[in-house]
Design an enzyme around this catalytic site. Structure first.
Site, PDB file in Angstrom:
ATOM      1  CE  LYS A  99      -4.330   2.607  -4.800  1.00 13.08           C
ATOM      2  NZ  LYS A  99      -4.869   2.066  -3.538  1.00 13.08           N
TER       3      LYS A  99
ATOM      4  CB  THR B 292     -15.807   2.378  -5.450  1.00 14.50           C
ATOM      5  OG1 THR B 292     -16.150   3.536  -4.657  1.00 14.50           O
ATOM      6  CG2 THR B 292     -16.350   2.549  -6.849  1.00 14.50           C
TER       7      THR B 292
ATOM      8  N   GLY C   6     -13.721  -0.399  -0.600  1.00 19.37           N
ATOM      9  CA  GLY C   6     -12.771  -1.518  -0.477  1.00 19.37           C
ATOM     10  C   GLY C   6     -11.902  -1.762  -1.692  1.00 19.37           C
ATOM     11  CB  THR C   7     -11.420  -0.057  -4.994  1.00 19.86           C
ATOM     12  OG1 THR C   7     -11.321   1.223  -4.384  1.00 19.86           O
ATOM     13  CG2 THR C   7     -12.768  -0.189  -5.640  1.00 19.86           C
ATOM     14  N   GLY C   8      -9.158  -0.225  -2.885  1.00 24.68           N
ATOM     15  CA  GLY C   8      -7.709  -0.179  -2.639  1.00 24.68           C
ATOM     16  C   GLY C   8      -7.238  -1.358  -1.807  1.00 24.68           C
ATOM     17  CB  CYS C   9      -8.715  -3.009   1.185  1.00 28.84           C
ATOM     18  SG  CYS C   9      -9.023  -1.502   2.113  1.00 28.84           S
TER      19      CYS C   9
HETATM   20  O1  PXL Z   1      -9.971   2.663   2.225  1.00 29.50           O
HETATM   21  C1  PXL Z   1      -9.166   1.993   2.939  1.00 29.50           C
HETATM   22  C2  PXL Z   1      -9.607   1.442   4.233  1.00 29.50           C
HETATM   23  C3  PXL Z   1      -8.697   0.692   4.906  1.00 29.50           C
HETATM   24  N1  PXL Z   1      -8.938   0.137   6.100  1.00 29.50           N
HETATM   25  C4  PXL Z   1     -10.116   0.293   6.697  1.00 29.50           C
HETATM   26  C5  PXL Z   1     -11.107   1.035   6.087  1.00 29.50           C
HETATM   27  C6  PXL Z   1     -10.864   1.631   4.815  1.00 29.50           C
HETATM   28  C7  PXL Z   1     -11.895   2.420   4.175  1.00 29.50           C
HETATM   29  O2  PXL Z   1     -12.961   2.613   4.656  1.00 29.50           O
HETATM   30  O3  PXL Z   1     -12.272   1.167   6.695  1.00 29.50           O
HETATM   31  C8  PXL Z   1     -10.352  -0.348   8.009  1.00 29.50           C
END
Ligand code: PXL
Length: 274
Positions: free
Chosen positions: A174, A213, A215-218
């Site tokens: 990414k 931003t 939570g973007t990756g999740c």
């Molecule tokens: O950024 C990925 C991520 C994944 N999982 C949990 C998170 C975060 C970021 O804060 O809190 C539980």
């Protein structure tokens, strides 16, 4: 009616913007039915993570066993896996899987908190990477897992090659953590998809200027898993998921005193004109 079942194996974010919470919202917005295996509980808000509690590896294994026993899972993703024993439990539980797996190799939260213990990195590489139909690292995760610095587009390609040799069937590096300015001054983000068959594709989107931003990756990895569950091919699934993330970022929510969450509801709001 049978919606496609999509499983997320990830940590809980009490702030609601990332982790399991982001994944379930995202899966629902793609038209999937979300299932969850919770690997860790984080106490966090938009300003940061203050505490982490992990269930026993046996309890993680049991969550995975019961959902796989009863639901026709069409795709899954992993996010925060936290520790080596939890990684072992997840890898063992997924070993006979008959659905595609998207692996988001979550290491550190935006706020800097460690979501993967340093000693668990080797377990992630050894046990989870070989199960990945798609690995979705950011710049830092790709550098860590590939064992090199990434400073140029050529480095991105080299890192992708290295990650493919470690067992992932495809890798999406990414672009969000690279400088967004292009040669012509236009700010863009480029994600690079490389697959073990030798194909390489770039996804280029305008850079969205926002600090919201979280939570973007999740969101991206959950959306890709859901699109795969709907039957899309990998490159089309990434395209659709990237479009969803773009809309969610453009309308991200200014909540809390830190980095707010992306707007998972965005396509629905656009549809209704609200
Ligand atoms: O950024 C990925 C991520 C994944 N999982 C949990 C998170 C975060 C970021 O804060 O809190 C539980």
């Amino acid at each position: 009616m049978r919606p496609p079942c999509v499983l997320t194996i990830a940590g809980s974010d009490s702030g609601g913007g990332a982790g399991i919470q982001a994944d379930l919202k995202t899966i629902m917005m793609q038209g999937g039915y979300g299932l969850s295996v919770i690997t860790a509980l984080t106490a966090q808000n938009t300003r940061g993570v203050t505490a982490i509690e992990a269930p026993t590896p046996g309890f993680v294994a049991e969550q995975l066993r019961v959902v796989m026993d009863d639901f026709p899972i069409r795709a899954a993703k992993t996010g925060m896996l936290f520790s080596a024993p939890i990684i072992e439990a997840v890898a063992d539980g997924l070993s006979g899987k008959d659905f595609p797996l998207v692996v988001d190799p979550v290491c550190v939260a935006q706020s800097g908190a460690r979501l993967l213990l340093p000693e668990a990195v080797a377990a992630l590489a050894a046990r989870i990477l070989p199960l990945a139909d798609l690995l979705t690292p950011n710049r830092h995760e790709a550098a860590l897992l590939a064992g090199m610095d990434i400073d140029s587009p050529a480095d991105v390609r080299e890192a992708a090659e290295r990650l493919l040799t470690k067992g992932a069937k495809a890798v999406l590096i990414k672009g969000g953590h690279f400088s967004p300015a292009g040669k012509d001054g236009a700010a863009r983000v480029t994600d690079l998809l490389a697959a073990c068959q030798g194909t390489v594709r770039e996804y280029v989107r305008p850079h969205v200027t926002t600090h919201n931003t979280h939570g973007t990756g999740c969101t991206l990895s959950a959306a890709i898993a859901a699109q795969l569950a709907l039957g899309k091919r990998l490159d089309a699934a990434v395209e659709a998921a990237r479009d969803y993330l773009q809309l969610a970022l453009e309308t991200a929510w200014d909540l809390g005193g830190g980095d707010g969450p992306v707007n998972h509801l965005a396509p629905y709001q656009r549809l209704l004109g609200i």
